[in-house]
Design an enzyme around this catalytic site. Sequence first.
Site, PDB file in Angstrom:
ATOM      1  N   SER A  74       0.814  -1.218   0.000  1.00 20.60           N
ATOM      2  CA  SER A  74       0.000   0.000   0.000  1.00 20.60           C
ATOM      3  C   SER A  74       0.844   1.262   0.000  1.00 20.60           C
ATOM      4  O   SER A  74       0.313   2.351  -0.149  1.00 20.60           O
ATOM      5  CB  SER A  74      -0.954  -0.009   1.195  1.00 20.60           C
ATOM      6  OG  SER A  74      -0.346  -0.594   2.306  1.00 20.60           O
ATOM      7  N   LYS A 127       2.769   9.205   5.587  1.00 17.08           N
ATOM      8  CA  LYS A 127       2.457  10.234   4.605  1.00 17.08           C
ATOM      9  C   LYS A 127       3.333  11.455   4.792  1.00 17.08           C
ATOM     10  O   LYS A 127       4.031  11.598   5.788  1.00 17.08           O
ATOM     11  CB  LYS A 127       0.976  10.631   4.724  1.00 17.08           C
ATOM     12  CG  LYS A 127       0.021   9.567   4.222  1.00 17.08           C
ATOM     13  CD  LYS A 127      -1.362  10.122   4.011  1.00 17.08           C
ATOM     14  CE  LYS A 127      -2.317   9.046   3.550  1.00 17.08           C
ATOM     15  NZ  LYS A 127      -2.009   8.549   2.203  1.00 17.08           N
TER      16      LYS A 127
END
Lengths: 207, 207
Positions: B122, B159
Site C-alpha cells: 500500500s 504520509k
Amino acid sequence: MQKELTTIQKSILDFLIDQIKGKGIPPTLADVAKHFGYKNRATVQQHFQAIEKKGYIRKSPKLSRGIELTLEDKFFVPRPILGEVAAGNPLTIYPDAIDTIKLPTIAKMPQDSFLLKVKGDSLKDAYIFSGDIVIVNPNLEAKNGQIVVAILDDAAVVKRFYKKRSEIELVSENPEYNPIVIDKKYASFKVVGIVVGIYRSMEKKAG
Amino acid sequence: MQKELTTIQKSILDFLIDQIKGKGIPPTLADVAKHFGYKNRATVQQHFQAIEKKGYIRKSPKLSRGIELTLEDKFFVPRPILGEVAAGNPLTIYPDAIDTIKLPTIAKMPQDSFLLKVKGDSLKDAYIFSGDIVIVNPNLEAKNGQIVVAILDDAAVVKRFYKKRSEIELVSENPEYNPIVIDKKYASFKVVGIVVGIYRSMEKKAG
DNA sequence: TATGTTAACATACAAATGTATGGTAATTAT
DNA sequence: ATAATTACCATACATTTGTATGTTAACATA
C-alpha cells in the site's frame, strides 16, 4: 544562519566528517594534527573551538573523541555522488563528483565506499528506482548472492553475483532476464564493488 | 563458526553495539564499567579480551575507543524490528521485537530510533515495498514536507506532513489520494516519528 | 584431584588525551 | 593606529585511557 568557516576550518570540518562517517569514530586532536602536519595539538584545539563557536560541531568536554557534528539538524551531511548507473547503460565514475546528496547521518558509509545514483527505471525489477542512491563498497570480495556493480565491455550492470566452478554468472532479479555468463567474449570484466545498501532520500522528489 | 559468548559477554557486546550504532562512538573501558556497575576497568578489559578472542570484536591496541565490530563481515548487525506498518492498517509497536533484521553497518541509527517493517504494497506509491525497513526517529519535530508515521484513531499512515495555519494535512505520494486533513473528527492523532530513511536489504528476498 | 574458564576485584604505570596559558606573525576591521 | 581575528607554535598539567600483573572465588570438566 550559521557563520562562515574559513578555508582551513572548512577543511578540518571535512576531515572530521570523513573520519566520523567513514571510519566511524571521531579523531583525537593528535589525529587531526598529524593529518594536517601540525606539530602541536593546541593548534587543532583552537580550530575546534572556532568551529564549535560557529556552530558546526559540539564537543563533550574532557571526553576523548567527544566531537559531534551538528550539521543540518544533525541528520544530513553532504556526500559526493561519483557517477550514475543503469543496467545496460555505461557506468561512469568521475574523478570529481557529479552531484552532492545530503546523506542522512543514519547512513554511515564504510570507508572508501562511494555513491552511485540510479538513473532510469531499468533496475525496477530489483525495486530500485530512478533517483535512488546505491552505496557501493569496492573493498569487499563478492560473495555468491550479493548484488554487485560490474563492468562488461563499457556497460555496467547491477546484478546478483554467483561464482561457479570456472565461470561467473550475473543473475537479474527479474526471472524474465537470462543470467549473463562471463566468458571469453567479454574482453573486460570487472566487479566494481558490492552494493551494501540503497538509500532513498525522503526529501521532496521530482515527478 | 564463531564461539558462543557467555551471558555477560553477550550483554557487554550488546552494549557495545548499542553505543557504536546509536551514539556513534565506541565506549571506553571506563564507560562500560560504569554502565555495568563495575568498580574496575580491568574487569571490562578482560571481557573485551574474551570477546575479541571469540572473534566478535577487534581492538586497536593503545587506541582509545578503538573497538570495531566484526559481526557478519563487519557489515551486518542485528537490530530489532518493533512492529509493522502499512497505510490504512493498524500500526503495532510491540514492547519486544517481532523480528530481527541484520541491519548493515552503513545504517547508523540515531539514538532512540526504531525500525518498522513495511507490510503490503500500500505504500508503493512512495516506492516503498513490502519487506522494506523504514527507520523512524521519534525525537524530531515534523517539518513540512517530511514523511512521517502517524496514528489516526488506531490506524497508522505513512504520509507527507504539512502543517497549515490551524490544521495539519497528511498528503499521499500518489496524487490520486486526497490529503487527509486533521480536525476534530480524529479523536487521537499523533505523529509517531519521522521517517529518516528506508533500507532495503540486499540479501536474498522472497518472491 | 587437578585444571581451566569465568567473573570479579586491586594496584600500578606509561602513554594518550584534552586543556590552559602564553607567544609570534600575518591579516583584517574599526 | 589600534584592536580583533586567524593561524600557528611551545610548554605544562591533570585526567583519561589502555594495559599489565596479581588475587580471590565459583563453577565445570577431565
